[in-house]
Scaffold this motif. Structure first.
Motif, PDB file in Angstrom:
ATOM      1  N   VAL A   1      19.291  55.314  52.583  1.00 23.26           N
ATOM      2  CA  VAL A   1      20.163  56.381  52.064  1.00 23.26           C
ATOM      3  C   VAL A   1      19.353  57.654  51.888  1.00 23.26           C
ATOM      4  O   VAL A   1      19.808  58.753  52.216  1.00 23.26           O
ATOM      5  N   ARG A   2      18.131  57.498  51.384  1.00 19.63           N
ATOM      6  CA  ARG A   2      17.291  58.676  51.142  1.00 19.63           C
ATOM      7  C   ARG A   2      17.062  59.472  52.421  1.00 19.63           C
ATOM      8  O   ARG A   2      17.062  60.705  52.419  1.00 19.63           O
ATOM      9  N   ALA A   3      16.922  58.769  53.523  1.00 19.71           N
ATOM     10  CA  ALA A   3      16.690  59.440  54.806  1.00 19.71           C
ATOM     11  C   ALA A   3      17.870  60.334  55.210  1.00 19.71           C
ATOM     12  O   ALA A   3      17.697  61.261  55.997  1.00 19.71           O
ATOM     13  N   THR A   4      19.057  60.093  54.674  1.00 18.25           N
ATOM     14  CA  THR A   4      20.212  60.933  55.008  1.00 18.25           C
ATOM     15  C   THR A   4      20.231  62.224  54.195  1.00 18.25           C
ATOM     16  O   THR A   4      20.934  63.169  54.538  1.00 18.25           O
ATOM     17  N   GLY A   5      19.515  62.253  53.059  1.00 17.79           N
ATOM     18  CA  GLY A   5      19.523  63.424  52.173  1.00 17.79           C
ATOM     19  C   GLY A   5      20.647  63.405  51.148  1.00 17.79           C
ATOM     20  O   GLY A   5      20.700  64.255  50.261  1.00 17.79           O
ATOM     21  N   ALA A   6      21.580  62.458  51.231  1.00 13.61           N
ATOM     22  CA  ALA A   6      22.680  62.387  50.254  1.00 13.61           C
ATOM     23  C   ALA A   6      22.194  61.671  48.988  1.00 13.61           C
ATOM     24  O   ALA A   6      21.503  60.656  49.079  1.00 13.61           O
ATOM     25  N   PRO A   7      22.548  62.206  47.791  1.00 11.84           N
ATOM     26  CA  PRO A   7      22.101  61.562  46.560  1.00 11.84           C
ATOM     27  C   PRO A   7      22.691  60.157  46.374  1.00 11.84           C
ATOM     28  O   PRO A   7      23.807  59.885  46.808  1.00 11.84           O
ATOM     29  N   LEU A   8      21.919  59.307  45.709  1.00  9.94           N
ATOM     30  CA  LEU A   8      22.360  57.941  45.403  1.00  9.94           C
ATOM     31  C   LEU A   8      22.348  57.718  43.887  1.00  9.94           C
ATOM     32  O   LEU A   8      21.367  58.009  43.211  1.00  9.94           O
ATOM     33  N   ILE A   9      23.475  57.219  43.379  1.00 11.52           N
ATOM     34  CA  ILE A   9      23.609  56.843  41.968  1.00 11.52           C
ATOM     35  C   ILE A   9      23.560  55.318  41.913  1.00 11.52           C
ATOM     36  O   ILE A   9      24.267  54.648  42.653  1.00 11.52           O
ATOM     37  N   HIS A  10      22.726  54.787  41.036  1.00 13.24           N
ATOM     38  CA  HIS A  10      22.525  53.331  40.937  1.00 13.24           C
ATOM     39  C   HIS A  10      23.051  52.906  39.575  1.00 13.24           C
ATOM     40  O   HIS A  10      22.629  53.450  38.558  1.00 13.24           O
ATOM     41  N   PHE A  11      23.957  51.950  39.550  1.00 18.32           N
ATOM     42  CA  PHE A  11      24.662  51.640  38.302  1.00 18.32           C
ATOM     43  C   PHE A  11      24.732  50.135  38.025  1.00 18.32           C
ATOM     44  O   PHE A  11      24.939  49.333  38.928  1.00 18.32           O
ATOM     45  N   GLY A  12      24.591  49.777  36.754  1.00 16.60           N
ATOM     46  CA  GLY A  12      24.831  48.404  36.305  1.00 16.60           C
ATOM     47  C   GLY A  12      25.272  48.410  34.851  1.00 16.60           C
ATOM     48  O   GLY A  12      25.148  49.426  34.172  1.00 16.60           O
ATOM     49  N   VAL A  13      25.798  47.288  34.387  1.00 13.80           N
ATOM     50  CA  VAL A  13      26.289  47.181  33.004  1.00 13.80           C
ATOM     51  C   VAL A  13      25.387  46.222  32.214  1.00 13.80           C
ATOM     52  O   VAL A  13      24.891  45.243  32.780  1.00 13.80           O
ATOM     53  N   HIS A  14      25.192  46.487  30.944  1.00 10.96           N
ATOM     54  CA  HIS A  14      24.322  45.673  30.078  1.00 10.96           C
ATOM     55  C   HIS A  14      22.904  45.638  30.657  1.00 10.96           C
ATOM     56  O   HIS A  14      22.277  44.581  30.758  1.00 10.96           O
ATOM     57  N   THR A  15      22.423  46.804  31.053  1.00 14.39           N
ATOM     58  CA  THR A  15      21.131  46.877  31.743  1.00 14.39           C
ATOM     59  C   THR A  15      20.059  47.558  30.899  1.00 14.39           C
ATOM     60  O   THR A  15      19.051  48.020  31.437  1.00 14.39           O
ATOM     61  N   GLY A  16      20.277  47.619  29.576  1.00 14.79           N
ATOM     62  CA  GLY A  16      19.300  48.268  28.693  1.00 14.79           C
ATOM     63  C   GLY A  16      17.893  47.723  28.888  1.00 14.79           C
ATOM     64  O   GLY A  16      16.920  48.475  28.834  1.00 14.79           O
ATOM     65  N   HIS A  17      17.795  46.418  29.164  1.00 18.11           N
ATOM     66  CA  HIS A  17      16.468  45.805  29.322  1.00 18.11           C
ATOM     67  C   HIS A  17      15.901  46.004  30.735  1.00 18.11           C
ATOM     68  O   HIS A  17      14.779  45.607  31.012  1.00 18.11           O
ATOM     69  N   LEU A  18      16.703  46.607  31.634  1.00 16.46           N
ATOM     70  CA  LEU A  18      16.278  46.712  33.038  1.00 16.46           C
ATOM     71  C   LEU A  18      16.025  48.147  33.490  1.00 16.46           C
ATOM     72  O   LEU A  18      15.728  48.370  34.665  1.00 16.46           O
TER      73      LEU A  18
END
Ligand code: CP3
Length: 343
Positions: free
Chosen positions: A229-246
């Motif tokens: 994705v980075r090679a395309t130049g478009a931003p990536l949002i990475h999401f998860g729930v209950h991930t305070g420890h991660l």
């Protein structure tokens, strides 16, 4: 034409005139218009009809004045294109005809070699980029979240089957995660090439793993997606729930913005994520049901914590719920857009 690019600017940690806001699951059953369309079409049928799908995608943008559209689809869409029998059962979620359990099962699944295998997705994106003046987000489920549905065969509370497979069958786990990460990379890049301005990777259920297990069984497969994705130049949002420890481990795999669930204080979370990424979130979804003055205080609390720092995208800590009111969500958008950093 894209006349409002706040979300893209924030994702790149550039200054913005207003904090951008959108909602996960902003198209859905809380909207009377959506419920009406659903009387005629199943969820998957909406996705397969580009005109209807585009209409459903645009509806919340017009209704709520949010700063982004998210392609209406489901994380199961590419898996169906790979020939897996999966249905989305109302009030349950994805249910597979046959769970994925053995190396043979994994090997039997055809790879998604191109999003051309889901032509209606590309067609819908093309309609949307012509119609919208805000950025269009594409998305995919991340490998662990997809694998959890495939191995369990349906939504689960304890993730027993998927974790047991992960612990006891390393070759099967590796084959499955490699197949899924290749698919997800291809699917996201193809959505961007068709016109999506940014993408979100939903690893919704990865918070059910310990940090050590995340680092052992999931983290190694993420860079191959994120680098593509980075090679395309478009931003990536990475999401998860209950991930305070991660948070640190998820930030370590890359991406531009990390989604923060509502249980974390967003300023402290951002400190842990580090200055090289933006953050998205993180109003408690249930706060939308609170009395107006309580809701306002909670929206302002999130905004005060990010203090006008470049790189914040306002969102709920998880998705919109079917019983929310359109008016309450409109109010959240207004509160965010009217907010001025103090001092
Ligand atoms: O507006 C948007 O956010 C875009 C559309 C979207 C849908 N699903 C449509 C949908 C997105 C981004 C998704 C992603 C998705 N699907 C995720 C990751 C996001 C998250 O919530 O963490 C997951 C885990 C799924 C799997 C899934 N699909 C579930 C658990 C359900 C709920 C089942 C139910 O009936 O409550 C679905 C169904 C689904 N996908 C709906 C919508 C709008 C529900 C409405 C309907 O059936 O019409």
């Amino acid at each position: 034409m894209l006349t409002n690019d706040r979300l893209l600017r924030a994702a790149r940690r550039q200054p913005v005139d207003r904090v951008p806001v959108w909602f996960m699951r902003q198209a859905g059953r809380y909207q009377p218009e959506y419920r009406q369309i659903r009387q005629k079409y199943s969820l998957m049928e909406i996705c397969e009809h580009p005109d209807v799908c585009a209409e459903v995608t645009i509806l919340p943008v017009r209704q709520l004045d949010v700063d982004a559209a998210i392609l209406f689809s489901d994380i199961m869409t590419p898996l169906r294109a790979m020939g897996l029998g999966v249905d989305i059962v109302e009030n349950v979620g994805p249910v597979f005809d046959r769970p994925t359990e053995t190396l043979k099962d994994v090997e039997r699944i055809p790879q998604l070699v191109s999003a051309e295998m889901v032509p209606y997705v590309l067609e819908t994106i093309k309609i949307l980029v012509r119609a919208l003046d805000v950025p269009l987000l594409g998305f995919a489920g991340a490998p662990f979240t997809l694998a959890s549905y495939m191995v369990e065969g349906r939504p689960t509370r304890d993730y027993k089957k998927v974790k047991t497979l992960m612990y006891s069958e390393p070759a099967v786990w590796r084959a499955l995660m490699e197949k899924l990460s290749d698919m997800v990379g291809t699917y996201l890049v193809d959505q961007i090439e068709a016109g999506c301005h940014a993408v979100q990777l939903f690893d919704s259920w990865v918070g059910n793993l310990t940090r050590a297990d995340y680092e052992t069984y999931v983290q190694p497969f993420m860079p191959r997606i994120i680098e593509r994705v980075r090679a395309t130049g478009a931003p990536l949002i990475h999401f998860g729930v209950h991930t305070g420890h991660l948070l640190e481990s998820m930030a370590a795999v890359g991406g531009d913005v990390l989604g923060i669930d509502w249980k974390e204080e967003i300023d402290r979370a951002w400190e842990r994520v580090g200055p090289d990424m933006g953050v998205q979130g993180n109003l408690d979804p249930v706060a939308v049901f609170a009395p107006p003055e309580v809701l306002e205080a909670k929206v302002h609390d999130v905004l005060r914590r990010t203090a006008g720092r470049s790189g914040h995208i306002f969102n709920l800590g998880h998705g919109v719920m079917p019983s929310m009111s359109v008016a309450a969500l409109q109010r959240v958008v207004d509160l965010v857009h009217l907010w001025e950093p103090e001092g």
